[in-house]
Design a protein around this motif. Structure first.
Motif, PDB file in Angstrom:
ATOM      1  N   HIS A 208      36.129  75.500  99.364  1.00  0.00           N
ATOM      2  CA  HIS A 208      37.530  75.225  99.668  1.00  0.00           C
ATOM      3  C   HIS A 208      37.768  73.732  99.821  1.00  0.00           C
ATOM      4  O   HIS A 208      38.699  73.160  99.223  1.00  0.00           O
ATOM      5  CB  HIS A 208      37.925  75.967 100.953  1.00  0.00           C
ATOM      6  N   ALA A 209      36.923  73.056 100.590  1.00  0.00           N
ATOM      7  CA  ALA A 209      37.102  71.623 100.828  1.00  0.00           C
ATOM      8  C   ALA A 209      36.916  70.820  99.548  1.00  0.00           C
ATOM      9  O   ALA A 209      37.705  69.914  99.240  1.00  0.00           O
ATOM     10  CB  ALA A 209      36.129  71.151 101.899  1.00  0.00           C
ATOM     11  N   LEU A 210      35.877  71.131  98.774  1.00  0.00           N
ATOM     12  CA  LEU A 210      35.636  70.397  97.540  1.00  0.00           C
ATOM     13  C   LEU A 210      36.751  70.622  96.523  1.00  0.00           C
ATOM     14  O   LEU A 210      37.101  69.713  95.753  1.00  0.00           O
ATOM     15  CB  LEU A 210      34.292  70.816  96.938  1.00  0.00           C
ATOM     16  N   GLY A 216      42.877  66.257  94.229  1.00  0.00           N
ATOM     17  CA  GLY A 216      43.476  65.018  94.709  1.00  0.00           C
ATOM     18  C   GLY A 216      44.071  65.111  96.100  1.00  0.00           C
ATOM     19  O   GLY A 216      44.715  64.174  96.563  1.00  0.00           O
ATOM     20  N   ARG A 217      43.843  66.234  96.774  1.00  0.00           N
ATOM     21  CA  ARG A 217      44.370  66.407  98.137  1.00  0.00           C
ATOM     22  C   ARG A 217      43.304  65.948  99.129  1.00  0.00           C
ATOM     23  O   ARG A 217      42.748  66.724  99.906  1.00  0.00           O
ATOM     24  CB  ARG A 217      44.749  67.870  98.362  1.00  0.00           C
ATOM     25  N   THR A 218      43.038  64.643  99.081  1.00  0.00           N
ATOM     26  CA  THR A 218      41.898  64.096  99.806  1.00  0.00           C
ATOM     27  C   THR A 218      42.004  64.283 101.310  1.00  0.00           C
ATOM     28  O   THR A 218      41.027  64.654 101.980  1.00  0.00           O
ATOM     29  CB  THR A 218      41.729  62.603  99.472  1.00  0.00           C
ATOM     30  N   ASP A 219      43.176  64.015 101.885  1.00  0.00           N
ATOM     31  CA  ASP A 219      43.338  64.158 103.339  1.00  0.00           C
ATOM     32  C   ASP A 219      43.070  65.600 103.776  1.00  0.00           C
ATOM     33  O   ASP A 219      42.361  65.849 104.763  1.00  0.00           O
ATOM     34  CB  ASP A 219      44.740  63.727 103.763  1.00  0.00           C
ATOM     35  N   ALA A 220      43.643  66.546 103.045  1.00  0.00           N
ATOM     36  CA  ALA A 220      43.436  67.952 103.379  1.00  0.00           C
ATOM     37  C   ALA A 220      41.962  68.336 103.192  1.00  0.00           C
ATOM     38  O   ALA A 220      41.409  69.118 103.985  1.00  0.00           O
ATOM     39  CB  ALA A 220      44.324  68.842 102.517  1.00  0.00           C
ATOM     40  N   ALA A 221      41.328  67.788 102.157  1.00  0.00           N
ATOM     41  CA  ALA A 221      39.925  68.082 101.903  1.00  0.00           C
ATOM     42  C   ALA A 221      39.043  67.587 103.038  1.00  0.00           C
ATOM     43  O   ALA A 221      38.143  68.298 103.503  1.00  0.00           O
ATOM     44  CB  ALA A 221      39.490  67.446 100.582  1.00  0.00           C
ATOM     45  N   LEU A 222      39.302  66.381 103.504  1.00  0.00           N
ATOM     46  CA  LEU A 222      38.484  65.826 104.580  1.00  0.00           C
ATOM     47  C   LEU A 222      38.735  66.561 105.900  1.00  0.00           C
ATOM     48  O   LEU A 222      37.810  66.780 106.683  1.00  0.00           O
ATOM     49  CB  LEU A 222      38.770  64.328 104.726  1.00  0.00           C
ATOM     50  N   THR A 223      39.977  66.960 106.140  1.00  0.00           N
ATOM     51  CA  THR A 223      40.273  67.756 107.331  1.00  0.00           C
ATOM     52  C   THR A 223      39.520  69.085 107.280  1.00  0.00           C
ATOM     53  O   THR A 223      38.931  69.523 108.275  1.00  0.00           O
ATOM     54  CB  THR A 223      41.792  68.017 107.430  1.00  0.00           C
ATOM     55  N   GLU A 244      30.098  63.635 101.747  1.00  0.00           N
ATOM     56  CA  GLU A 244      30.008  63.912 100.308  1.00  0.00           C
ATOM     57  C   GLU A 244      31.358  63.707  99.639  1.00  0.00           C
ATOM     58  O   GLU A 244      31.451  63.111  98.555  1.00  0.00           O
ATOM     59  CB  GLU A 244      29.522  65.342 100.079  1.00  0.00           C
ATOM     60  N   ILE A 245      32.411  64.182 100.290  1.00  0.00           N
ATOM     61  CA  ILE A 245      33.752  64.012  99.725  1.00  0.00           C
ATOM     62  C   ILE A 245      34.142  62.538  99.732  1.00  0.00           C
ATOM     63  O   ILE A 245      34.719  62.025  98.759  1.00  0.00           O
ATOM     64  CB  ILE A 245      34.771  64.867 100.499  1.00  0.00           C
ATOM     65  N   ILE A 246      33.805  61.835 100.797  1.00  0.00           N
ATOM     66  CA  ILE A 246      34.084  60.399 100.831  1.00  0.00           C
ATOM     67  C   ILE A 246      33.326  59.694  99.716  1.00  0.00           C
ATOM     68  O   ILE A 246      33.854  58.798  99.038  1.00  0.00           O
ATOM     69  CB  ILE A 246      33.717  59.807 102.212  1.00  0.00           C
ATOM     70  N   SER A 247      32.085  60.094  99.494  1.00  0.00           N
ATOM     71  CA  SER A 247      31.280  59.503  98.429  1.00  0.00           C
ATOM     72  C   SER A 247      31.936  59.697  97.068  1.00  0.00           C
ATOM     73  O   SER A 247      32.007  58.779  96.248  1.00  0.00           O
ATOM     74  CB  SER A 247      29.881  60.124  98.433  1.00  0.00           C
ATOM     75  N   LYS A 248      32.415  60.902  96.818  1.00  0.00           N
ATOM     76  CA  LYS A 248      33.074  61.188  95.540  1.00  0.00           C
ATOM     77  C   LYS A 248      34.379  60.387  95.417  1.00  0.00           C
ATOM     78  O   LYS A 248      34.722  59.895  94.334  1.00  0.00           O
ATOM     79  CB  LYS A 248      33.354  62.682  95.419  1.00  0.00           C
TER      80      LYS A 248
END
Length: 611
Positions: A208-210, A216-223, A244-248
C-alpha cells in the motif's frame, strides 16, 4: 450394521469393511481389502479390484473408495462421477470436502465446488482442512476478497497449521496483485481501494505504501510507511520502509536534476529534508543537489537505493513483480528516446565513405522493470543504441538495411541473432559476406554473474533475476559463436558490467564479492573487444549528458576526441587510452565509483577515418 469407511485422503485406503445387507457385500469387502494391497504395487490391478468391489455392493462407502482410487490413478472425471454417487447417497462431510477438492483441482463447476465446501464446513467447523478447501472453492468461484477473509480467520484459529499459512500468503498476494494490476491499467483509485483494505498485514501495508509513492502521493506514502512501521514493529516486510521510500524519492530527484529540472529538484529535496530531518539520506540528497546546483556541477549520479528483499517471505511473488512494474526508480531515469537531447548527435562526423558489406547488431536493453521479473531498468540504453546506430551510418558508412536493431531484446532475440551453444547460425551469420563484412556489435544493458560466479551472462529484458543461468544469454556462448564467424573484422562493444550490481541498484542481494569478480572481456579471433568496466566494477550512468558514461566517451572518442595526433584516424590504442583516461575520472567524480574500461585485440586497428 457398520458401514465401510471411506478413504480419508487421496493417499490412504482403509482396509476394514463390514457385511452389508446385500448378499455380495461380504465378498466386496474382501475384494476391497485386496485392492488396497494391490494398488500400491500395481495401480491398474488395484483399480480393477476397486471397480469390482463397488459393483458388488451398493453401500456408498465403496463408491467413495473407488472415487479416491480413480483420483490417485489420474482419472479425474471418473473420480468425480463416483464421488458424486457417494455424496448423493450420503451427505458425509469428508466426502463433500473430497468432491469439492476434486472439482477445484480440475478447475470445474465452481458453484458445485463451493456448495460442497460450505456444506462440509457447516457440518464440521473444527477442521482446518475443510477451511482450506472452502477458501480454494471461493477462489475458484472468483470470490477473492471473501476467500481472503475466510483464510485470514482460519489462520487466526489455527496459527500453527502450515498449509493454512501458505494459502493465506497466496490469497493475500493475489489480492495485492489485483490492486497493482488495476493501477497498472490506469485505474488508480480502484487499485488503491483494494490495497487500502490489506493494511492489516505487514506485506499488505508495505505494498500500500509503495503504491502510494509510485503514484506520486509521497506524503501519503510516507505517512502510511510510518504507520506500518509502528503497527508491525520489527517485522522485516516494513522495517526501514519509510527510508526506502525516501531513497526512491531522492533517486527520482537526481534523475530529474540530470534531465535539467534543477531548481525543481533542489526545492523538492529541501521540502523532504525539512519534513523528515532525522532521515540522513534526505539531508544527504539535499546537500548534494544543492551543492551541484550552486556549483553548476557537470553531473550527479544516482545513489543505489536501499537493499530490500525482492520477494516477501511466503508471498506468491506476483505483487513484488508488479511493484517493480508500476514503479522502478530507473523509469524516471529513462525518458522516451530523444536524439535531439544528445550533444553526441550534433558532433557526429559525416563521412561519405560507404561500407556496403558491413554488418552491425545494435542492442539497447533498457526496459526490464515492465517485465515484472525483479530487474531494474537501465537508464539511457535506448538512446545509447540509437546514437551508436546513427554513428555507424553517418561516419562508418554502414547501410541501415545491414543493421540488426534489437531494442529491448528478449532471450529469443539473442538466440536467433547469435545462435545457440555450438551453433553460431543465426541472423548475424546470415547477414555476413564471408571475408568481406566488417562486423560491429554493440550492447548496452545489464550483465550478470552466474549462480556460482564462474560464468557471465548478457541479460535480455525478459530474464528473471532468480534464474539468470537459464533465462540469460551466456557470454561464453556469445564469444564462442563470434569466434566462428567468417567476418573480415569484428568489433564488440559491451556497455555492461558483470558484477551483479548496476547504477540503478543491485541485481542480486545474496551473492558474495568473489562471485561478482567475473570478467566480461576475452580474446576473440580477429576481434577488438571493448567492455565498459573491469571485473567487479559497476558501469555507471552520465545523467548530465543523457547517456551511460562509457558509451558517451566511446562515441565522443570515435568522433575525434581520441585523435591525439590529429591524423584523422582513430586507432584502437588511441580510443582505449582516451577511455581509460576519461571514464575513470568521471566515474570517481560523479559517483565515487571505480570504473576502468578494458580492451582486447590489435591496438593498431583503425576504427574510424574522419577525413
Amino acid at each position: 450394521m457398520n458401514p465401510v469407511k471411506p478413504l480419508l485422503c487421496f493417499a490412504v485406503f482403509l482396509l476394514l469393511a463390514t457385511p452389508a445387507l446385500a448378499d455380495t457385500c461380504p465378498v466386496a469387502r474382501d475384494i476391497a481389502a485386496q485392492a488396497v494391497k494391490d494398488f500400491e504395487k500395481d495401480r491398474t490391478r488395484g483399480l480393477q479390484l476397486f471397480i469390482k468391489a463397488e459393483s458388488l455392493c451398493p453401500e456408498p462407502e465403496y463408491a467413495a473408495n473407488l472415487a479416491m482410487a480413480y483420483w490417485r490413478f489420474g482419472a479425474g472425471d471418473k473420480a468425480i462421477e463416483a464421488m458424486e454417487k457417494a455424496v448423493k447417497a450420503k451427505a458425509e462431510p469428508q466426502w463433500q470436502a473430497n468432491l469439492a477438492s476434486m472439482y477445484i483441482d480440475a478447475g470445474k463447476n465452481p458453484a458445485r465446488a463451493l456448495s460442497l465446501a460450505e456444506a462440509a464446513v457447516k457440518s464440521d467447523a473444527s477442521s482446518p482442512r475443510y477451511a482450506h478447501i472452502h477458501t480454494e472453492a471461493l477462489l475458484l468461484a472468483g470470490q477473492n476478497q471473501k476467500a481472503l477473509e475466510t483464510i485470514r480467520a482460519a489462520k487466526s484459529k489455527w496459527s500453527s497449521e502450515k498449509r493454512i499459512a501458505a494459502l493465506y500468503d497466496k490469497v493475500l498476494d493475489m489480492r495485492m496483485a489485483e490492486g497493482l494490476k488495476a493501477i497498472q491499467e490506469g485505474k488508480a483509485d480502484a487499485g488503491m481501494a483494494v490495497l487500502s483494505g490489506l493494511t492489516f498485514d505487514p506485506k499488505g501495508a508495505r505494498t500500500h505504501a509503495l503504491s502510494l509513492a509510485a503514484l506520486g502521493r509521497t506524503d501519503a506514502a510516507l505517512t502510511a510507511a510510518i504507520s506500518a512501521e509502528k503497527s508491525f514493529s520489527g517485522n522485516g516486510a516494513v522495517k526501514g520502509l519509510r527510508d526506502e521510500i525516501i531513497s526512491k524519492e531522492i533517486a527520482s530527484m537526481y534523475a530529474a536534476f540530470g534531465r535539467g529540472e534543477r531548481a525543481q529538484s533542489v526545492a523538492r529535496a529541501k521540502a523532504l529534508h525539512e519534513k523528515y530531518p532525522d532521515a540522513a539520506m534526505a539531508k544527504e540528497g539535499y546537500d548534494k543537489l544543492f551543492a551541484a546546483f550552486i556549483g553548476d556541477a557537470s553531473s550527479i549520479d544516482v545513489p543505489a537505493p536501499l537493499a530490500r528483499n525482492r520477494r516477501t517471505e511466503g508471498s506468491g511473488g506476483q505483487a513484488d513483480a508488479l511493484i517493480e512494474t508500476i514503479w522502478s526508480p530507473a523509469q524516471d531515469l529513462a525518458p522516451p528516446v530523444s536524439l535531439e537531447k544528445s550533444e553526441l548527435v550534433r558532433n557526429i562526423p559525416k563521412v561519405s565513405r560507404p561500407n556496403p558489406h558491413a554488418v552491425a547488431v545494435i542492442i539497447g536493453n533498457q526496459r526490464y522493470a515492465a517485465q515484472g521479473r525483479g530487474i531494474v531498468d537501465v537508464a539511457y540504453a535506448e538512446r545509447d543504441a540509437a546514437v551508436m546506430k546513427k554513428y555507424l551510418v553517418s561516419t562508418m558508412g554502414y547501410s541501415e538495411r545491414n543493421i540488426i536493431d534489437l531494442t529491448n531484446a528478449t532471450n529469443s532475440d539473442l538466440l536467433s541473432t547469435f545462435g545457440t551453444q555450438g551453433n553460431p547460425s543465426g541472423r548475424l551469420r546470415n547477414f555476413i559476406r564471408d571475408g568481406e563484412s566488417d562486423v560491429f556489435i554493440y550492447y548496452s544493458g545489464h550483465g550478470a554473474p552466474g549462480p556460482e560466479g564462474r560464468a557471465a551472462y548478457l541479460v535480455p529484458v525478459d530474464a528473471h533475476v532468480d534464474y539468470i543461468a537459464s533465462t540469460g544469454y551466456s557470454l561464453d556462448v556469445f564469444y564462442d559463436n563470434l569466434d566462428q564467424l567468417p567476418a573480415k573484422s569484428l568489433t564488440v562493444v559491451l556497455d555492461a558490467c558483470f558484477s551483479g550490481d548496476s547504477a540503478g541498484g543491485a541485481l542480486f542481494t545474496n551473492i558474495s564479492s568473489m562471485m561478482r569478480n567475473v570478467p566480461g572481456s576475452r580474446a576473440v579471433n580477429n576481434a577488438l573487444v571493448f567492455t565498459s568496466a573491469d571485473a567487479g566494477q559497476v558501469a555507471t550512468w552520465y545523467p548530465d549528458k543523457g547517456h551511460t558514461l562509457f558509451t558517451y566517451y566511446f562515441i565522443a572518442g570515435l568522433s575525434g576526441a581520441a585523435d591525439v595526433n590529429k591524423d584523422g584516424r582513430i586507432t584502437a590504442a588511441e580510443l582505449s587510452a582516451y577511455l581509460q583516461r576519461e571514464v575513470p575520472h568521471q566515474a570517481r567524480r560523479g559517483s565515487g565509483r571505480e570504473q576502468m574500461p578494458v580492451m582486447t585485440g590489435d591496438p593498431k586497428r583503425v576504427l574510424a577515418t574522419l577525413k
